[in-house]
Design a protein around this motif. Sequence first.
Motif, PDB file in Angstrom:
ATOM      1  N   HIS A  12      -5.750   3.651  -8.374  1.00  0.00           N
ATOM      2  CA  HIS A  12      -5.284   2.189  -8.415  1.00  0.00           C
ATOM      3  C   HIS A  12      -5.738   1.754  -6.862  1.00  0.00           C
ATOM      4  O   HIS A  12      -4.850   1.958  -5.992  1.00  0.00           O
ATOM      5  CB  HIS A  12      -3.660   2.330  -8.448  1.00  0.00           C
ATOM      6  CG  HIS A  12      -3.231   0.724  -8.502  1.00  0.00           C
ATOM      7  ND1 HIS A  12      -2.390   0.234  -9.618  1.00  0.00           N
ATOM      8  CD2 HIS A  12      -3.137   0.045  -7.559  1.00  0.00           C
ATOM      9  CE1 HIS A  12      -2.024  -0.964  -9.391  1.00  0.00           C
ATOM     10  NE2 HIS A  12      -2.458  -0.986  -7.982  1.00  0.00           N
ATOM     11  N   HIS A  14      -7.306  -2.133  -5.049  1.00  0.00           N
ATOM     12  CA  HIS A  14      -8.153  -3.241  -5.174  1.00  0.00           C
ATOM     13  C   HIS A  14      -9.155  -3.338  -4.332  1.00  0.00           C
ATOM     14  O   HIS A  14      -9.164  -3.042  -3.068  1.00  0.00           O
ATOM     15  CB  HIS A  14      -7.031  -4.392  -4.821  1.00  0.00           C
ATOM     16  CG  HIS A  14      -5.871  -4.254  -5.753  1.00  0.00           C
ATOM     17  ND1 HIS A  14      -5.552  -5.264  -7.224  1.00  0.00           N
ATOM     18  CD2 HIS A  14      -4.762  -3.521  -5.910  1.00  0.00           C
ATOM     19  CE1 HIS A  14      -4.417  -5.002  -7.599  1.00  0.00           C
ATOM     20  NE2 HIS A  14      -3.994  -3.938  -6.928  1.00  0.00           N
ATOM     21  N   HIS A 192      -0.532  -4.374 -13.938  1.00  0.00           N
ATOM     22  CA  HIS A 192       0.478  -4.244 -12.947  1.00  0.00           C
ATOM     23  C   HIS A 192       1.791  -4.404 -13.713  1.00  0.00           C
ATOM     24  O   HIS A 192       1.952  -5.463 -14.511  1.00  0.00           O
ATOM     25  CB  HIS A 192       0.291  -5.092 -11.908  1.00  0.00           C
ATOM     26  CG  HIS A 192      -0.541  -4.763 -10.905  1.00  0.00           C
ATOM     27  ND1 HIS A 192      -1.888  -4.191 -11.251  1.00  0.00           N
ATOM     28  CD2 HIS A 192      -0.591  -4.418  -9.594  1.00  0.00           C
ATOM     29  CE1 HIS A 192      -2.571  -4.063  -9.936  1.00  0.00           C
ATOM     30  NE2 HIS A 192      -1.495  -4.218  -9.024  1.00  0.00           N
ATOM     31  N   HIS A 216       1.906   0.671 -10.753  1.00  0.00           N
ATOM     32  CA  HIS A 216       3.187   0.911 -10.250  1.00  0.00           C
ATOM     33  C   HIS A 216       4.280   1.209 -11.162  1.00  0.00           C
ATOM     34  O   HIS A 216       4.348   2.446 -11.417  1.00  0.00           O
ATOM     35  CB  HIS A 216       3.699  -0.623  -9.446  1.00  0.00           C
ATOM     36  CG  HIS A 216       2.698  -0.918  -8.558  1.00  0.00           C
ATOM     37  ND1 HIS A 216       3.007  -0.488  -7.252  1.00  0.00           N
ATOM     38  CD2 HIS A 216       1.923  -1.997  -8.386  1.00  0.00           C
ATOM     39  CE1 HIS A 216       2.018  -1.011  -6.520  1.00  0.00           C
ATOM     40  NE2 HIS A 216       1.418  -1.892  -7.156  1.00  0.00           N
ATOM     41  N   ASP A 273      -3.359   1.381  -3.528  1.00  0.00           N
ATOM     42  CA  ASP A 273      -3.244  -0.173  -3.780  1.00  0.00           C
ATOM     43  C   ASP A 273      -4.350  -0.810  -2.650  1.00  0.00           C
ATOM     44  O   ASP A 273      -5.326  -1.472  -3.173  1.00  0.00           O
ATOM     45  CB  ASP A 273      -1.811  -0.563  -3.427  1.00  0.00           C
ATOM     46  CG  ASP A 273      -1.471  -1.810  -4.532  1.00  0.00           C
ATOM     47  OD1 ASP A 273      -2.224  -1.893  -5.238  1.00  0.00           O
ATOM     48  OD2 ASP A 273      -0.300  -2.399  -4.137  1.00  0.00           O
TER      49      ASP A 273
HETATM   50 ZN    ZN Z   1      -2.188  -3.046  -7.287  1.00  0.00          ZN
END
Ligand code: ZN
Length: 331
Positions: A12, A14, A192, A216, A273
Amino acid sequence: MTFTDLPKVELHLHHEGAAPPGFIRQLAHEKRVDLSGIFRPDGSYDFRDFAHFLSVYETACTVLQGPEDFRRLTLAILEESAAHGVVYSETFLSPDFCGGGDLAAWRDYLAAIQDASAEAEAKHGITLRGVVTCVRHFGPELAKKAALCAAETAGDWIVGFGMGGNETVGQQGDYAWSFDCAREAGLRLTTHAGEFGGPESVRDAVRVLGVERVGHGVRSMEDADLIRELADCGTVLEVCPGSNVVLGLFPDFASHPIAKLRDAGLRVTVSTDDPPFFHTTMSREYEMLNRAFGWDATDFAQLNDTALAAAFCDDTTRARVQKRLESKEHE
Ligand code: ZN
Ligand code: ADE
């Protein structure tokens, strides 16, 4: 034990959120764009809360203007991840930030990113795969464009489809068309949920969108029935503890529910993240989990096994990464 040396699998991340602030400042300088408002005096990204974080993130993205910028960004990200022991990573890529949802433009961005990915694999021994993500607060219509881009480029590099963005906007089900489109193209699914949305958002993610992984998902902890449902389905949580702490979901690592979720029988994994935004790295996540819960090399090897089993890549890639993991775990 040095946490940097342990091999790691990250699910995970971005892509734009992994851009170091210095990288974004350099692009702003080259393009003569004034981005001073999004940085603190010490050079880090400046945001107050989740909504402001998303706005700063999008402002930073304004200087990522073409395939060449994404090629450079991809090389920078993978060099940093590899330096922290990451051997396999899945990155969230949004056509919204790569050509505005236009398929021909998206193909050009993707070619540059894949080129950089191959270069970094040869140089640093890190494998990258892409998960196309729509952005929830951009709405269902743009999400459809993202899904069509994903469907047209699905293959052995674009391996999944997902959704990020502001979870307090709309319902998971508003995006069902896009998830169905991606599924029909053979893509694996994540979204998410249970970050700023409650347990019901996780239930919708699994039941309505049919995802096999949840980004998450930590607020599942509030609902015992949901925990049982997720355990029965084998749903994998992409947990990002450092992100959750910085965004104020939990006051510190010791209060984070990841250990309780694992003990409840859920398949948990660990990711960063948007690492520079949250002042973290995969090594720091491991170190903080060790300090908070006493997790050691055996626990981390188990996390990696769960993550690699849940990775969206094909089985040939999975076996190659497994070998790399094993050889580094025994170094
Ligand atoms: Zn995220
Ligand atoms: N986009 C980038 N980081 C995100 C996060 N933590 N939650 C939702 N959307 C995001």
